[in-house]
Scaffold this active site. Structure first.
Site, PDB file in Angstrom:
ATOM      1  N   ASP A   7       3.830  -7.354  -0.496  1.00 34.53           N
ATOM      2  CA  ASP A   7       2.769  -6.995  -1.438  1.00 34.53           C
ATOM      3  C   ASP A   7       2.919  -5.613  -2.049  1.00 34.53           C
ATOM      4  OD1 ASP A   7       1.968  -5.282   0.631  1.00 34.53           O
ATOM      5  OD2 ASP A   7      -0.149  -5.570   0.156  1.00 34.53           O
ATOM      6  N   GLU A   8       4.110  -5.023  -1.952  1.00 27.17           N
ATOM      7  CA  GLU A   8       4.254  -3.693  -2.565  1.00 27.17           C
ATOM      8  C   GLU A   8       5.618  -3.512  -3.202  1.00 27.17           C
ATOM      9  OE1 GLU A   8       4.388  -0.216   0.070  1.00 27.17           O
ATOM     10  OE2 GLU A   8       4.618  -1.577   1.744  1.00 27.17           O
ATOM     11  N   ASP A  49       0.561  -1.558  -4.549  1.00 25.30           N
ATOM     12  CA  ASP A  49       0.332  -2.225  -3.253  1.00 25.30           C
ATOM     13  C   ASP A  49      -1.011  -2.967  -3.313  1.00 25.30           C
ATOM     14  OD1 ASP A  49       0.848  -1.137   0.166  1.00 25.30           O
ATOM     15  OD2 ASP A  49      -0.394  -2.780  -0.549  1.00 25.30           O
TER      16      ASP A  49
HETATM   17  P1  TTP Z   1      -0.193  -3.904   3.917  1.00 21.77           P
HETATM   18  O1  TTP Z   1       0.028  -3.649   2.445  1.00 21.77           O
HETATM   19  O2  TTP Z   1       0.267  -2.867   4.883  1.00 21.77           O
HETATM   20  O3  TTP Z   1      -1.748  -4.143   4.217  1.00 21.77           O
HETATM   21  P2  TTP Z   1      -2.851  -4.857   3.343  1.00 21.77           P
HETATM   22  O4  TTP Z   1      -2.338  -5.263   1.993  1.00 21.77           O
HETATM   23  O5  TTP Z   1      -3.443  -5.972   4.128  1.00 21.77           O
HETATM   24  O6  TTP Z   1      -3.971  -3.745   3.191  1.00 21.77           O
HETATM   25  P3  TTP Z   1      -3.880  -2.379   2.347  1.00 21.77           P
HETATM   26  O7  TTP Z   1      -2.550  -2.359   1.642  1.00 21.77           O
HETATM   27  O8  TTP Z   1      -5.020  -2.441   1.372  1.00 21.77           O
HETATM   28  O9  TTP Z   1      -4.040  -1.291   3.353  1.00 21.77           O
HETATM   29  O10 TTP Z   1       0.505  -5.264   4.317  1.00 21.77           O
HETATM   30  C1  TTP Z   1       0.580  -6.380   3.435  1.00 21.77           C
HETATM   31  C2  TTP Z   1       0.418  -7.661   4.206  1.00 21.77           C
HETATM   32  O11 TTP Z   1       1.399  -7.741   5.234  1.00 21.77           O
HETATM   33  C3  TTP Z   1      -0.927  -7.775   4.905  1.00 21.77           C
HETATM   34  O12 TTP Z   1      -1.939  -8.313   4.057  1.00 21.77           O
HETATM   35  C4  TTP Z   1      -0.611  -8.665   6.078  1.00 21.77           C
HETATM   36  C5  TTP Z   1       0.851  -8.365   6.396  1.00 21.77           C
HETATM   37  N1  TTP Z   1       0.934  -7.476   7.583  1.00 21.77           N
HETATM   38  C6  TTP Z   1       1.127  -8.070   8.833  1.00 21.77           C
HETATM   39  O13 TTP Z   1       1.254  -9.302   8.949  1.00 21.77           O
HETATM   40  N2  TTP Z   1       1.162  -7.264   9.948  1.00 21.77           N
HETATM   41  C7  TTP Z   1       1.025  -5.894   9.871  1.00 21.77           C
HETATM   42  O14 TTP Z   1       1.063  -5.197  10.912  1.00 21.77           O
HETATM   43  C8  TTP Z   1       0.828  -5.309   8.577  1.00 21.77           C
HETATM   44  C9  TTP Z   1       0.654  -3.796   8.444  1.00 21.77           C
HETATM   45  C10 TTP Z   1       0.800  -6.127   7.464  1.00 21.77           C
HETATM   46 MG    MG Z   2      -1.260  -3.951   0.789  1.00 21.30          MG
END
Ligand code: TTP
Ligand code: MG
Length: 387
Positions: free
Chosen positions: A102-103, A7
């Site tokens: 992103d995961e 991720d």
């Molecule tokens: P995540 O992987 O949940 O968050 P992140 O990559 O920003 O941070 P981390 O993994 O380090 O905690 O989500 C991936 C992307 O999805 C994030 O960059 C933006 C988008 N997203 C939204 O648009 N709204 C949301 O509520 C969430 C959780 C994510």
């Molecule tokens: Mg992320």
């Protein structure tokens, strides 16, 4: 230890910091802009120190950190970076499954002769992603999907962790119930009322009480709490479909109630679709009668859609012509396939009122947990107002 979960860290914000060195080391917030009614999509780890997080109303984020840099999302750009990262996974194993932009999960059980241990594969992935994209990615290793993802969350940011078998008995029971897959604050609140706050405490109350909260998923959650997760990694280069279904407590024959259910499901799948930055070519409807006969209908659109209204109108039209109107139904499902990111940033989208309304409702939904805001059409009866 054959499942790896990857991720990217603070994905959208990290891409912005990578592309503009002046943003590095600073609180960066991607989402709506201050003064607008909208939410934080994500923010850099520097901004998280101020208590800012995804889905927080943007004006609250502004109050917490007015000096932060606020940027609108560049979805098409993030999609490209995402594809670049996913193509690195592809070099390690053909069995990988994207979970969001992103995961992903990778099943590396057949890769050890070629690439070494899971830990070694995980560090190779981390360094390749950094070298080739300039982004940090956190990686978790575990015997199954649940524990691998849990390990990633524990390793974040820019870390790597293995959730070992020993940790199933030493660490898992003491973790909060929110670490279980899909348990959000709402469910955690209901569990707290039963005196459950940690994973281990799930085993100290009668099963009937858990069934009140988890319904037919009770066994799934009890398994997770024991560190068991049998879900396989399903290969696919991307999300192939999005669907959601509702099984009614009592079979429903009233078309206006079915219509509300189809509207609700259309909104849920539409929200997910837009969250992933995708559009759908095909809308699917699933109906199951009280005698367990299941009917599937699908319709492919002339051009891909991302609006709730188009999804709903198409799905409802299929119900209208299904021959099952006024027949008692036990289940209704709405699905989307033929997913594509083509044409997302064409001006037409931004001139399209339905699209704008959906984006606005998505933001409000995140803000008010979906309780208050709804399209008025959801409240009208089909007999008086056809969509
Ligand atoms: P995540 O992987 O949940 O968050 P992140 O990559 O920003 O941070 P981390 O993994 O380090 O905690 O989500 C991936 C992307 O999805 C994030 O960059 C933006 C988008 N997203 C939204 O648009 N709204 C949301 O509520 C969430 C959780 C994510
Ligand atoms: Mg992320």
């Amino acid at each position: 230890m054959d499942i790896i979960h990857c991720d990217l860290d603070a994905f959208y914000a990290s891409v912005e910091q990578r592309d503009n060195p002046q943003l590095r080391g600073k609180p960066v917030i991607v989402g709506a802009l201050p003064g607008q009614r909208g939410v934080v999509s994500t923010c850099s780890y520097e901004a998280r120190e101020y208590g800012i997080h995804s889905a927080m109303p943007i004006n609250q984020a502004y109050r917490l950190c007015p000096q932060a840099i606020f940027l609108p999302p560049r979805m098409e750009h993030y999609q490209k970076v995402s594809r670049q990262v996913f193509s690195i996974f592809e070099d390690f194993t053909p069995i990988w499954e994207a979970l969001s932009i992103d995961e992903a999960f990778l099943d590396v059980s057949g890769c050890h002769r070629l690439f070494g241990s899971s830990r070694h594969i995980a560090s190779l992935i981390r360094s390749r992603v950094l070298d080739e994209t300039g982004l940090t990615i956190s990686v978790g290793i575990g015997p199954n999907k649940f524990l691998a993802k849990l390990a990633t969350n524990m390793a974040k940011p820019d870390g790597m962790m293995e959730f070992t078998s020993t940790m199933i008995s030493t660490v898992l029971p003491g973790l909060p119930v929110t670490c279980l897959w899909g348990i959000g604050e709402k469910t955690a609140g209901r569990l707290r009322q039963l005196g459950i706050d940690t994973v281990g405490s799930l085993f100290f109350i009668p099963r009937s009480k858990l069934t009140d909260v988890f319904g037919s998923n009770t066994d799934f959650y009890l398994d997770l709490a024991r560190g068991i997760d049998r879900r396989p990694v399903v290969s696919g280069t991307n999300i192939k479909s999005i669907s959601n279904e509702t099984t009614f407590g009592n079979d429903l024959a009233d078309p206006s109630l079915i219509r509300s259910a189809i509207m609700e499901l259309s909104h849920k799948v539409g929200l997910r679709l837009r969250r992933e930055g995708l559009k759908a070519r095909t809308i699917m409807l699933k109906l199951r009668t009280s005698d367990f006969k299941t009917l599937h209908r699908r319709q492919t659109m002339d051009s891909p859609t991302e609006t709730d209204l188009e999804i709903f109108t198409t799905a409802y039209n299929m119900y209208d012509h299904s021959g099952l109107k006024k027949v008692p139904l036990r289940l209704v499902g709405v699905g989307l396939s033929g997913l594509t990111c083509e044409g997302l940033e064409q001006p037409a989208l931004f001139n399209n009122t339905d699209g704008k309304i959906d984006h606005l409702l998505d933001n409000l939904q995140l803000r008010f947990e979906g309780a208050v805001i709804t399209r008025a059409v959801r409240l009208k009866s089909p007999e008086t107002d056809k969509p």
